[in-house]
Motif scaffolding. Structure first.
Motif, PDB file in Angstrom:
ATOM      1  N   GLN A  21       8.256  96.673  38.883  1.00 41.67           N
ATOM      2  CA  GLN A  21       7.829  95.403  38.304  1.00 41.67           C
ATOM      3  C   GLN A  21       6.415  95.497  37.712  1.00 41.67           C
ATOM      4  O   GLN A  21       5.528  94.724  38.042  1.00 41.67           O
ATOM      5  CB  GLN A  21       7.942  94.265  39.312  1.00 41.67           C
ATOM      6  CG  GLN A  21       7.396  94.532  40.686  1.00 41.67           C
ATOM      7  CD  GLN A  21       7.521  93.317  41.593  1.00 41.67           C
ATOM      8  OE1 GLN A  21       7.844  92.205  41.159  1.00 41.67           O
ATOM      9  NE2 GLN A  21       7.259  93.491  42.861  1.00 41.67           N
ATOM     10  N   VAL A  38       8.961  94.915  34.534  1.00 38.37           N
ATOM     11  CA  VAL A  38       9.826  94.072  35.359  1.00 38.37           C
ATOM     12  C   VAL A  38      11.022  93.538  34.577  1.00 38.37           C
ATOM     13  O   VAL A  38      12.088  93.270  35.159  1.00 38.37           O
ATOM     14  CB  VAL A  38       9.015  92.911  35.977  1.00 38.37           C
ATOM     15  CG1 VAL A  38       8.490  91.970  34.892  1.00 38.37           C
ATOM     16  CG2 VAL A  38       9.830  92.152  37.025  1.00 38.37           C
ATOM     17  N   LEU A  85       4.396  85.920  35.501  1.00 40.84           N
ATOM     18  CA  LEU A  85       4.034  86.362  36.838  1.00 40.84           C
ATOM     19  C   LEU A  85       4.833  85.657  37.930  1.00 40.84           C
ATOM     20  O   LEU A  85       4.930  86.157  39.051  1.00 40.84           O
ATOM     21  CB  LEU A  85       2.533  86.146  37.059  1.00 40.84           C
ATOM     22  CG  LEU A  85       1.614  86.872  36.060  1.00 40.84           C
ATOM     23  CD1 LEU A  85       0.161  86.592  36.387  1.00 40.84           C
ATOM     24  CD2 LEU A  85       1.884  88.372  36.059  1.00 40.84           C
ATOM     25  N   LEU A 109       7.622  87.702  39.706  1.00 41.38           N
ATOM     26  CA  LEU A 109       7.296  88.853  40.532  1.00 41.38           C
ATOM     27  C   LEU A 109       7.442  88.528  42.012  1.00 41.38           C
ATOM     28  O   LEU A 109       7.272  87.385  42.428  1.00 41.38           O
ATOM     29  CB  LEU A 109       5.853  89.313  40.252  1.00 41.38           C
ATOM     30  CG  LEU A 109       5.521  89.658  38.796  1.00 41.38           C
ATOM     31  CD1 LEU A 109       4.048  90.036  38.682  1.00 41.38           C
ATOM     32  CD2 LEU A 109       6.395  90.793  38.298  1.00 41.38           C
ATOM     33  N   HIS A 110       7.754  89.558  42.799  1.00 40.65           N
ATOM     34  CA  HIS A 110       7.848  89.369  44.252  1.00 40.65           C
ATOM     35  C   HIS A 110       6.906  90.337  44.942  1.00 40.65           C
ATOM     36  O   HIS A 110       6.277  91.195  44.298  1.00 40.65           O
ATOM     37  CB  HIS A 110       9.287  89.563  44.742  1.00 40.65           C
ATOM     38  CG  HIS A 110       9.924  90.844  44.285  1.00 40.65           C
ATOM     39  ND1 HIS A 110       9.731  92.052  44.911  1.00 40.65           N
ATOM     40  CD2 HIS A 110      10.761  91.102  43.236  1.00 40.65           C
ATOM     41  CE1 HIS A 110      10.407  93.002  44.299  1.00 40.65           C
ATOM     42  NE2 HIS A 110      11.044  92.464  43.273  1.00 40.65           N
ATOM     43  N   GLY A 115       4.614  97.544  41.649  1.00 42.20           N
ATOM     44  CA  GLY A 115       4.168  96.939  40.406  1.00 42.20           C
ATOM     45  C   GLY A 115       2.719  97.212  40.102  1.00 42.20           C
ATOM     46  O   GLY A 115       2.203  98.307  40.373  1.00 42.20           O
ATOM     47  N   ASP A 116       2.049  96.203  39.571  1.00 44.85           N
ATOM     48  CA  ASP A 116       0.681  96.361  39.096  1.00 44.85           C
ATOM     49  C   ASP A 116      -0.270  96.779  40.214  1.00 44.85           C
ATOM     50  O   ASP A 116      -1.114  97.663  40.038  1.00 44.85           O
ATOM     51  CB  ASP A 116       0.206  95.042  38.478  1.00 44.85           C
ATOM     52  CG  ASP A 116      -1.137  95.179  37.786  1.00 44.85           C
ATOM     53  OD1 ASP A 116      -1.167  95.721  36.674  1.00 44.85           O
ATOM     54  OD2 ASP A 116      -2.152  94.757  38.369  1.00 44.85           O
ATOM     55  N   THR A 161       3.874  94.977  34.583  1.00 38.36           N
ATOM     56  CA  THR A 161       3.728  93.926  33.587  1.00 38.36           C
ATOM     57  C   THR A 161       3.039  94.516  32.365  1.00 38.36           C
ATOM     58  O   THR A 161       2.603  95.670  32.387  1.00 38.36           O
ATOM     59  CB  THR A 161       2.874  92.771  34.139  1.00 38.36           C
ATOM     60  OG1 THR A 161       1.549  93.268  34.403  1.00 38.36           O
ATOM     61  CG2 THR A 161       3.468  92.220  35.430  1.00 38.36           C
ATOM     62  N   GLU A 191       5.099  93.302  46.678  1.00 33.61           N
ATOM     63  CA  GLU A 191       5.258  94.748  46.531  1.00 33.61           C
ATOM     64  C   GLU A 191       5.315  95.434  47.901  1.00 33.61           C
ATOM     65  O   GLU A 191       4.727  94.940  48.868  1.00 33.61           O
ATOM     66  CB  GLU A 191       4.095  95.332  45.723  1.00 33.61           C
ATOM     67  CG  GLU A 191       4.033  94.835  44.292  1.00 33.61           C
ATOM     68  CD  GLU A 191       2.959  95.552  43.490  1.00 33.61           C
ATOM     69  OE1 GLU A 191       2.762  96.761  43.708  1.00 33.61           O
ATOM     70  OE2 GLU A 191       2.320  94.902  42.644  1.00 33.61           O
ATOM     71  N   ASP A 248       2.968  87.644  30.049  1.00 35.08           N
ATOM     72  CA  ASP A 248       3.489  88.006  31.371  1.00 35.08           C
ATOM     73  C   ASP A 248       3.993  86.778  32.133  1.00 35.08           C
ATOM     74  O   ASP A 248       3.319  85.736  32.175  1.00 35.08           O
ATOM     75  CB  ASP A 248       2.408  88.714  32.199  1.00 35.08           C
ATOM     76  CG  ASP A 248       2.260  90.173  31.834  1.00 35.08           C
ATOM     77  OD1 ASP A 248       3.227  90.755  31.312  1.00 35.08           O
ATOM     78  OD2 ASP A 248       1.176  90.743  32.065  1.00 35.08           O
TER      79      ASP A 248
END
Length: 395
Positions: free
Chosen positions: A309, A301, A371, A374-375, A267-268, A311, A377, A369
């Protein structure tokens, strides 16, 4: 409007600039020097299969979001320009990266299609076309070329030219030299790269592809070309199954292709690291004359197509950093091209965030977003991939 003579008569650049200006919305013509972003729109409303993820709802959804966010000329005057008219790409433009046999075959096939019919290509039904797809694909490619014209011309009279953004479909980065693939018919970014070289004399083109899928078409077209650097980040193990780390180009183009497959769940955090340690140093080493971007928003995501994932904040960061790279390395010359993105809400919010980044406004990502969904990374896998990339490309 495209004008090859600009290359031959630099002393008359200001005069030549006027035809470009006249084709934009009247609210944007007062002070071109204030422009920070110019966008074109080619929504391909006739190229549509309602139940398909790549349907005609995508670009209108983005335009509604931009209007709601007050990121249009109506609210921004000359800061944001919308290109109101442009020419279709020519057969010569398309033939710079696709075979003439394919082009003529596609045109003939779709000319024979009835008004409401759907034509499918390949062994699956993923890539569809309608009677208008050929023409609308030419319009999409032309919308991108017009932005290359504008940005390159502006860079000759302005140290901070506007960034271009082509809100177009069908997308293009999967289209191979001899046929359509993965929702794509013509390689919009690839066509623009050759056009920048042929018409504007820009030798070195750096292409960044952050779509969740590997841009196999662009990759294949330029694999042996040392003057076009193709860099793709994408989710590993999904369609089209290409883009392995060890694919670095071949022949004279060895080393000018960089593929970084990201593990599921990246993700990010992963993309910030990748930008700092892979994208930026690769561009700095290559020293491009222009940066082109395959801007796919399907790594979000919330997107149903894949399992990364990102954002909306991720896309703000990428857009802002890419703009800065262009400013630092190639006189600000940079054009984005819409590729994927199939959750209309996340697609629209993310493009709006890109617009904010490209005009230098603060991010609004925290307002949209989620957040909490999210899980963690797979950071160790990402860092391992980056180390391998550095070994292969001497970064």
């Amino acid at each position: 409007m495209r004008n090859i003579s600009l290359m031959k008569h630099p002393i008359s650049l200001i005069k030549c600039f006027k035809p470009f200006i006249s084709s934009f919305s009247s609210s944007s013509t007062n002070n071109v020097s204030e422009a920070k972003l110019i966008f074109s729109v080619a929504p391909a409303m006739g190229h549509n299969e309602k139940t398909h993820p790549e349907c005609s709802s995508r670009v209108p959804a983005i335009l509604r979001a931009l209007e709601k966010a007050e990121l249009t000329p109506k609210f921004r005057g000359s800061e944001i320009i919308r290109h109101q008219s442009f020419k279709k790409a020519t057969t010569e433009d398309i033939a710079s990266v696709h075979s003439r046999t394919y082009i003529s075959s596609l045109e003939k096939t779709l000319k024979g299609a009835s008004k409401n019919s759907i034509v499918h290509f390949g062994s699956s039904t993923d890539t569809y076309a309608t009677a208008t797809t050929f023409t609308e694909s030419l319009v999409a490619a032309g919308a991108g070329l017009s932005l290359v014209d504008y940005v390159v011309t502006a860079s000759k009279v302005n140290k901070n030219p506007p960034v271009g953004f082509a809100l177009i479909r069908p997308p293009g980065h999967h289209a191979i030299p001899d046929g359509p693939m993965g929702f794509c018919f013509f390689g919009n970014v690839a066509i623009a790269a050759r056009y920048a070289q042929r018409v504007h004399g820009l030798k070195r083109v750096f292409i960044i592809d952050f779509d969740v899928h590997h841009g196999n078409g662009t990759n294949d077209i330029f694999s042996d070309d040392p003057d076009i650097f193709f860099l793709s980040t994408h989710q590993e193990g999904i369609y089209p199954g290409t883009g392995q780390i060890n694919d670095t180009g071949y022949g004279n183009g060895e080393g000018a292709t960089l593929n970084l497959p990201l593990p599921k769940g990246s993700g990010d955090k992963a993309m910030r690291t990748v930008f700092d340690h892979v994208i930026a140093p690769s561009a700095q080493k290559f020293k491009p004359d222009i940066i082109l971007v395959s801007a796919g928003y399907d790594a979000h995501v919330l997107d149903p197509i894949a399992s990364l994932q990102f954002t909306t904040g991720t896309y703000y960061m990428l857009s802002s950093n890419i703009k800065q790279l262009a400013t630092d390395l190639c006189g600000g010359r940079c054009v984005f091209f819409l590729e994927g993105g199939y959750n209309l809400e996340s697609l629209s919010d993310s493009v709006a965030e890109s617009f904010r980044a490209l005009i230098g406004e603060p991010s609004m990502a925290t307002e949209v977003d989620k957040l909490d969904i999210l899980h963690d990374e797979p950071s160790a896998k990402v860092h391992k991939a980056i180390r391998r990339i550095k070994q292969l490309h001497f970064l």
